[in-house]
Structures are given as C-alpha cells and as structure tokens.
Design a protein around this motif. Structure first.
Motif, PDB file in Angstrom:
ATOM      1  N   GLN A  85       1.466  33.498  12.167  1.00 13.66           N
ATOM      2  CA  GLN A  85       1.973  33.028  10.898  1.00 13.66           C
ATOM      3  C   GLN A  85       3.355  32.726  11.161  1.00 13.66           C
ATOM      4  OE1 GLN A  85       1.569  36.057   7.880  1.00 13.66           O
ATOM      5  NE2 GLN A  85      -0.613  35.470   7.597  1.00 13.66           N
ATOM      6  N   PRO A  86       4.030  31.544  10.660  1.00 13.63           N
ATOM      7  CA  PRO A  86       3.453  30.686   9.889  1.00 13.63           C
ATOM      8  C   PRO A  86       2.281  29.700  10.485  1.00 13.63           C
ATOM      9  CG  PRO A  86       5.641  30.314  10.353  1.00 13.63           C
ATOM     10  CD  PRO A  86       5.499  31.222  10.914  1.00 13.63           C
ATOM     11  N   ARG A  87       1.727  29.123   9.862  1.00 11.70           N
ATOM     12  CA  ARG A  87       0.507  28.125  10.427  1.00 11.70           C
ATOM     13  C   ARG A  87       1.107  27.401  11.697  1.00 11.70           C
ATOM     14  NH1 ARG A  87      -1.809  26.554   6.514  1.00 11.70           N
ATOM     15  NH2 ARG A  87      -0.358  26.900   4.959  1.00 11.70           N
ATOM     16  N   THR A  88       0.125  26.835  12.520  1.00 14.76           N
ATOM     17  CA  THR A  88       0.224  26.122  13.569  1.00 14.76           C
ATOM     18  C   THR A  88       0.852  24.828  13.349  1.00 14.76           C
ATOM     19  OG1 THR A  88      -0.848  27.425  14.967  1.00 14.76           O
ATOM     20  CG2 THR A  88      -0.357  25.360  15.815  1.00 14.76           C
ATOM     21  N   SER A  96     -12.738  31.454   1.656  1.00 15.12           N
ATOM     22  CA  SER A  96     -11.687  32.474   0.961  1.00 15.12           C
ATOM     23  C   SER A  96     -10.327  32.203   1.491  1.00 15.12           C
ATOM     24  CB  SER A  96     -12.401  33.910   1.006  1.00 15.12           C
ATOM     25  OG  SER A  96     -13.449  34.008   0.209  1.00 15.12           O
ATOM     26  N   SER A  97     -10.135  32.232   2.749  1.00 11.85           N
ATOM     27  CA  SER A  97      -8.940  31.986   3.538  1.00 11.85           C
ATOM     28  C   SER A  97      -8.549  30.657   3.083  1.00 11.85           C
ATOM     29  CB  SER A  97      -9.292  31.905   5.151  1.00 11.85           C
ATOM     30  OG  SER A  97      -9.629  31.065   5.736  1.00 11.85           O
ATOM     31  N   ILE A  98      -9.154  29.685   2.910  1.00 11.07           N
ATOM     32  CA  ILE A  98      -8.517  28.590   2.406  1.00 11.07           C
ATOM     33  C   ILE A  98      -8.123  28.351   0.971  1.00 11.07           C
ATOM     34  CG2 ILE A  98      -9.005  25.936   1.974  1.00 11.07           C
ATOM     35  CD1 ILE A  98     -10.687  26.207   4.563  1.00 11.07           C
ATOM     36  N   GLU A  99      -8.933  29.112   0.139  1.00 15.57           N
ATOM     37  CA  GLU A  99      -8.586  29.233  -1.289  1.00 15.57           C
ATOM     38  C   GLU A  99      -7.505  29.974  -1.427  1.00 15.57           C
ATOM     39  OE1 GLU A  99     -13.193  28.788  -3.309  1.00 15.57           O
ATOM     40  OE2 GLU A  99     -12.328  30.720  -2.676  1.00 15.57           O
ATOM     41  N   PHE A 100      -6.955  31.109  -0.535  1.00 18.63           N
ATOM     42  CA  PHE A 100      -5.634  31.909  -0.678  1.00 18.63           C
ATOM     43  C   PHE A 100      -4.718  31.250  -0.173  1.00 18.63           C
ATOM     44  CE2 PHE A 100      -9.044  35.253  -1.655  1.00 18.63           C
ATOM     45  CZ  PHE A 100      -8.477  35.706  -2.926  1.00 18.63           C
ATOM     46  N   GLU A 135      -2.149  28.399  -0.433  1.00 18.06           N
ATOM     47  CA  GLU A 135      -1.672  27.685  -1.500  1.00 18.06           C
ATOM     48  C   GLU A 135      -1.411  26.353  -0.993  1.00 18.06           C
ATOM     49  OE1 GLU A 135      -1.529  25.834  -4.852  1.00 18.06           O
ATOM     50  OE2 GLU A 135      -2.085  27.756  -4.724  1.00 18.06           O
ATOM     51  N   TRP A 136      -0.898  26.256   0.246  1.00 16.95           N
ATOM     52  CA  TRP A 136      -0.421  25.100   0.923  1.00 16.95           C
ATOM     53  C   TRP A 136      -1.751  24.031   1.134  1.00 16.95           C
ATOM     54  CZ3 TRP A 136      -1.792  22.433   5.656  1.00 16.95           C
ATOM     55  CH2 TRP A 136      -1.009  21.277   6.027  1.00 16.95           C
ATOM     56  N   MET A 137      -2.611  24.799   1.694  1.00 14.49           N
ATOM     57  CA  MET A 137      -4.157  23.734   1.853  1.00 14.49           C
ATOM     58  C   MET A 137      -4.788  23.669   0.671  1.00 14.49           C
ATOM     59  SD  MET A 137      -6.055  26.004   4.985  1.00 14.49           S
ATOM     60  CE  MET A 137      -6.804  24.774   5.751  1.00 14.49           C
ATOM     61  N   MET A 138      -4.812  24.334  -0.375  1.00 14.54           N
ATOM     62  CA  MET A 138      -5.379  23.971  -1.742  1.00 14.54           C
ATOM     63  C   MET A 138      -4.333  22.787  -2.378  1.00 14.54           C
ATOM     64  SD  MET A 138      -7.609  25.584  -2.166  1.00 14.54           S
ATOM     65  CE  MET A 138      -8.134  25.284  -3.705  1.00 14.54           C
ATOM     66  N   GLU A 139      -2.921  22.645  -2.103  1.00 16.73           N
ATOM     67  CA  GLU A 139      -2.407  21.707  -2.744  1.00 16.73           C
ATOM     68  C   GLU A 139      -2.625  20.319  -1.818  1.00 16.73           C
ATOM     69  OE1 GLU A 139       1.985  22.083  -2.752  1.00 16.73           O
ATOM     70  OE2 GLU A 139       1.687  24.211  -3.310  1.00 16.73           O
ATOM     71  N   VAL A 140      -2.918  20.434  -0.389  1.00 17.50           N
ATOM     72  CA  VAL A 140      -3.300  19.132   0.477  1.00 17.50           C
ATOM     73  C   VAL A 140      -4.629  18.757  -0.102  1.00 17.50           C
ATOM     74  CG1 VAL A 140      -4.194  18.435   2.787  1.00 17.50           C
ATOM     75  CG2 VAL A 140      -1.912  19.939   2.323  1.00 17.50           C
ATOM     76  N   GLU A 161       1.410  10.060   0.270  1.00 16.67           N
ATOM     77  CA  GLU A 161       2.891  10.328   0.805  1.00 16.67           C
ATOM     78  C   GLU A 161       3.553  10.819  -0.488  1.00 16.67           C
ATOM     79  OE1 GLU A 161       6.210   8.377   3.354  1.00 16.67           O
ATOM     80  OE2 GLU A 161       4.192   8.774   4.405  1.00 16.67           O
ATOM     81  N   GLN A 162       3.358   9.912  -1.507  1.00 17.48           N
ATOM     82  CA  GLN A 162       4.025  10.006  -2.818  1.00 17.48           C
ATOM     83  C   GLN A 162       3.669  11.124  -3.637  1.00 17.48           C
ATOM     84  OE1 GLN A 162       6.265   7.444  -3.941  1.00 17.48           O
ATOM     85  NE2 GLN A 162       6.036   6.420  -2.058  1.00 17.48           N
ATOM     86  N   ILE A 163       2.532  11.791  -3.348  1.00 22.36           N
ATOM     87  CA  ILE A 163       2.119  13.041  -3.948  1.00 22.36           C
ATOM     88  C   ILE A 163       2.632  14.210  -3.174  1.00 22.36           C
ATOM     89  CG2 ILE A 163       0.304  14.559  -4.511  1.00 22.36           C
ATOM     90  CD1 ILE A 163      -1.453  11.811  -4.792  1.00 22.36           C
ATOM     91  N   PHE A 164       2.361  13.917  -1.749  1.00 24.84           N
ATOM     92  CA  PHE A 164       2.898  15.264  -0.871  1.00 24.84           C
ATOM     93  C   PHE A 164       3.473  14.795   0.386  1.00 24.84           C
ATOM     94  CE2 PHE A 164       0.791  19.765  -0.251  1.00 24.84           C
ATOM     95  CZ  PHE A 164       1.712  19.969   0.408  1.00 24.84           C
ATOM     96  N   SER A 165       4.866  14.616   0.386  1.00 23.52           N
ATOM     97  CA  SER A 165       5.577  13.538   1.317  1.00 23.52           C
ATOM     98  C   SER A 165       5.507  14.461   2.779  1.00 23.52           C
ATOM     99  CB  SER A 165       6.788  13.264   0.957  1.00 23.52           C
ATOM    100  OG  SER A 165       7.697  14.301   0.688  1.00 23.52           O
TER     101      SER A 165
END
Length: 186
Positions: free
Chosen positions: A51-54, A9-13, A15-20, A82-86
């Motif tokens: 927060q923010p993340r380490t 749940s913490s990962i699903e909430f 957004e940055w982790m979900m984008e990765v 890197e092209q997707i998420f630089s």
C-alpha cells in the motif's frame, strides 16, 4: 485472498477501482471489461501487503464492437474517459479489430480475447453489471494469479512465435522486482 468472491470484495472496497469501473461503464460500450494489470496488480498488491497501490502504466479498457472498427473511435473513448477521470492512463481497444493488428483469427468476444492474452495471470477482466456489482472474468481460472505463478496461456503455447512474445514480455515486465513472491514457471 483465496476465492473469486475475495477478489471481487477487494475491488468493491477499493474506491479508486470502483470509480475507474464506473467511468468505464458510463461509456455504455458493448461487451466491455477492464482487464490485465488492473486486476492482477490488485491481487498481487493485496497478497504482498503493498500500500498504496503499485503504479500502473495504463488501465486497459477493452470492448467488442464489430460495427465500428475505426481506431479513431478508441481514441475518442480515451478522450471521453480522460474528461471523467483525468489522472488515469487510459488505453481503450476494440477487440473486434485487434485480430487485424495481431494478425490472428478474429475474436468472438471480449472474453475470447482475454482468454488469448499471453499470461494466465493477466487473462483477467472486471466490469460492473447493470446493478453496479463487480463481475470477474477469468477464462483460465484464478489459481495461477493467487499462487503468483506466471505461465503462458494455452493459446501462447500453440506457436513458437507466440512463445517468443510471451518470453519477451516476461523479461520486460520484471514483475518479481515489484512482487517478490512471483514465480516465473515458463
């Protein structure tokens, strides 16, 4: 945070982790996982209220493809990511060839490779299933990471040279400077 579902749940909430995770999934790699510090740091940051993340030195994406063992393919995947998420420091490794690098018997899968990471708190991986849900692999369970107790995996206790690698990593990582409740037990 007390259960696998809490971690998921913490990962699903996040957004940055979900984008990765979505970026990694877009490569359609066989038996892929994002592992190690990506998961451990999220858990420890949450438990410490950081927060923010380490900041992370890299995001480890592993996969298992015994048909293509060329290291250049890993670099190509890093370029695609890197092209997707630089702004992510990608590190892509095919676990089907890592036994050659590490001079050990071959792994059977990515999860087998994760189970042989040096520390139980690092032997974690996450990925998205076909429905976009987060899956967690924790071959040594989650108790150590949740209790912030660092110890070697059984694989790293089998041979003195592996114990030495583990001890060197612990000295270099200096995790307790970032997460003050972390306990090094071995």
């Amino acid at each position: 945070m007390k259960t696998i579902n809490d971690i998921i749940s913490s990962i699903e909430f996040d957004e940055w982790m979900m984008e990765v995770l979505r970026a990694a999934q877009s490569l359609n790699l066989p038996d892929w996982w994002i592992c190690a510090g990506f998961v451990r740091s999220k858990i420890w940051d949450t438990l410490h209220g950081i927060q923010p993340r380490t900041p992370m030195s890299d995001v480890d994406l592993i996969y298992f493809d015994s048909a293509i063992l060329d290291e250049e393919m890993e670099k190509e995947y890093e370029n695609q990511l890197e092209q997707i998420f630089s702004d992510v420091p990608w590190s892509v490794k095919n676990q089907a060839r890592m036994h050659l690098v590490n001079q050990i018997p071959p792994y059977a899968s990515s999860v087998d490779a994760i189970s042989k990471f040096p520390e139980t708190v690092t032997a974690l991986g996450v990925k998205l299933n076909d429905n976009g849900q987060v899956l967690l692999s924790a071959p040594h369970g989650i108790d150590d990471v949740l209790n912030m107790e660092v110890k070697p995996t059984s694989y790293f206790l089998e041979k003195e040279e592996r114990v030495a690698i583990y001890k060197k990593r612990i000295k270099e990582k200096k995790w307790s400077l970032t997460w003050n409740n972390v306990k090094i037990l071995y």
